[in-house]
Design a protein around this motif. Structure first.
Motif, mmCIF file in Angstrom:
data_model
loop_
_atom_site.group_PDB
_atom_site.id
_atom_site.type_symbol
_atom_site.label_atom_id
_atom_site.label_comp_id
_atom_site.label_asym_id
_atom_site.label_seq_id
_atom_site.Cartn_x
_atom_site.Cartn_y
_atom_site.Cartn_z
ATOM 1 N N ALA A 115 81.514 23.465 83.615
ATOM 2 C CA ALA A 115 80.532 24.346 84.414
ATOM 3 C C ALA A 115 80.854 24.855 85.854
ATOM 4 N N GLU A 116 81.582 24.169 86.516
ATOM 5 C CA GLU A 116 81.929 24.634 88.020
ATOM 6 C C GLU A 116 83.008 25.592 87.721
ATOM 7 N N LYS A 117 83.802 25.377 86.657
ATOM 8 C CA LYS A 117 84.870 26.513 86.669
ATOM 9 C C LYS A 117 84.248 27.745 86.035
ATOM 10 N N ALA A 118 83.363 27.888 85.258
ATOM 11 C CA ALA A 118 82.445 29.036 84.859
ATOM 12 C C ALA A 118 81.723 29.690 86.037
ATOM 13 N N ARG A 119 81.381 28.644 86.926
ATOM 14 C CA ARG A 119 80.605 29.298 88.058
ATOM 15 C C ARG A 119 81.729 29.898 88.982
ATOM 16 N N ASP A 120 82.816 29.427 89.149
ATOM 17 C CA ASP A 120 83.885 29.768 90.131
ATOM 18 C C ASP A 120 84.374 31.037 89.497
ATOM 19 N N LYS A 121 84.703 31.288 88.049
ATOM 20 C CA LYS A 121 85.124 32.477 87.370
ATOM 21 C C LYS A 121 83.945 33.618 87.757
ATOM 22 N N GLU A 122 82.743 33.324 87.547
ATOM 23 C CA GLU A 122 81.748 33.985 87.611
ATOM 24 C C GLU A 122 81.794 34.872 89.040
ATOM 25 N N ARG A 123 81.812 33.753 90.180
ATOM 26 C CA ARG A 123 81.930 34.215 91.339
ATOM 27 C C ARG A 123 83.064 35.221 91.652
ATOM 28 N N THR A 124 84.156 34.675 91.384
ATOM 29 C CA THR A 124 85.590 35.715 91.498
ATOM 30 C C THR A 124 85.292 36.894 90.874
ATOM 31 N N GLU A 125 84.634 36.965 89.696
ATOM 32 C CA GLU A 125 84.501 38.234 88.978
ATOM 33 C C GLU A 125 83.542 39.245 89.724
ATOM 34 N N ARG A 126 82.379 38.642 90.412
ATOM 35 C CA ARG A 126 81.330 39.014 91.027
ATOM 36 C C ARG A 126 82.106 39.720 92.088
ATOM 37 N N LEU A 127 82.611 38.976 92.892
ATOM 38 C CA LEU A 127 83.684 39.535 94.330
ATOM 39 C C LEU A 127 84.464 40.731 93.859
ATOM 40 N N ALA A 128 85.293 40.548 92.700
ATOM 41 C CA ALA A 128 86.071 41.486 92.338
ATOM 42 C C ALA A 128 85.321 42.636 92.216
ATOM 43 N N ALA A 129 84.363 42.793 91.377
ATOM 44 C CA ALA A 129 83.304 44.088 91.165
ATOM 45 C C ALA A 129 83.026 44.575 92.461
ATOM 46 N N LEU A 130 82.575 43.610 93.324
ATOM 47 C CA LEU A 130 82.333 44.261 94.690
ATOM 48 C C LEU A 130 83.216 45.024 95.465
ATOM 49 N N LYS A 131 84.501 44.337 95.376
ATOM 50 C CA LYS A 131 85.610 44.864 96.045
ATOM 51 C C LYS A 131 86.226 46.244 95.298
ATOM 52 N N ASP A 132 85.919 46.260 94.033
ATOM 53 C CA ASP A 132 86.310 47.613 93.253
ATOM 54 C C ASP A 132 85.075 48.676 93.397
ATOM 55 N N ASN A 133 84.136 48.423 94.277
ATOM 56 C CA ASN A 133 83.132 49.319 94.328
ATOM 57 C C ASN A 133 82.364 49.659 93.001
ATOM 58 N N ASP A 134 82.342 48.597 92.274
ATOM 59 C CA ASP A 134 81.495 48.612 90.685
ATOM 60 C C ASP A 134 80.309 48.278 90.837
ATOM 61 N N PHE A 135 79.180 48.880 91.527
ATOM 62 C CA PHE A 135 78.150 48.491 92.098
ATOM 63 C C PHE A 135 77.128 47.934 90.734
#
Length: 179
Positions: free
Chosen positions: A99-119
């Protein structure tokens, strides 16, 4: 009578029961009669004590064997309980780790989307994150951006209107003002 007994003993089939005329040879009364009554009673009591001690020793041995068996069953049962408890704890730890790995993966994907300006993708991640603080921050940011956009639109329309007025004034050369 003797002939009848002999005939009966010859016809007698059961081997375990002796024929009636041979019964005397199975009992030796000479040994019993040689003992006095006191000796006989003493022997009888001694045999009783020995039998009683043997019986007590057998009961004690059976009890000790039962205690040992109970101990073995007890140890085996609690060993199984311990193994099951360890297995459950291991599975719970694994579940939490996944569950922690899934949360970390989702957080990194969310930050990657924010960095890529994919709002759009970022908003989808925020909505699925169920993080109240993050949702509140996004809502306030949207409110600020909306009000800023309205103010910018209002100010640009005001400037455009002013430019139109200035443009009209210059074209007419100020004739409208004199009249």
């Amino acid at each position: 009578q003797r002939e009848v007994r002999t005939a009966i003993s010859a016809c007698h089939i059961d081997v375990s029961v002796p024929p009636p005329n041979d019964t005397l040879q199975y009992y030796d009364t000479s040994a019993v009669s040689a003992l006095s009554r006191d000796d006989f009673e003493r022997r009888w009591e001694e045999q009783g004590r020995v039998a009683e001690e043997r019986h007590r020793a057998n009961k004690r041995q059976a009890f000790l064997e039962e205690v040992v068996q109970t101990h073995r069953r007890f140890v085996a049962h609690h060993g199984n309980v311990k193994r099951l408890r360890e297995a459950v704890c291991k599975q719970v730890k694994g579940w939490h780790k996944n569950a922690e790995k899934a949360r970390d993966k989702e957080r990194t994907e969310r930050l990657a989307a924010l960095k890529d300006n994919d709002f759009d993708k970022y908003r989808e991640y925020v909505k699925n994150a169920k993080n109240e603080r993050l949702s509140e921050l996004i809502a306030k940011t949207d409110g600020y951006l909306t009000s800023l956009a309205e103010k910018m639109a209002k100010s640009t329309t005001g400037v455009n209107d002013k430019l139109k007025l200035d443009h009209e004034i210059f074209e007419t050369g100020g004739k409208d003002e004199a009249a």
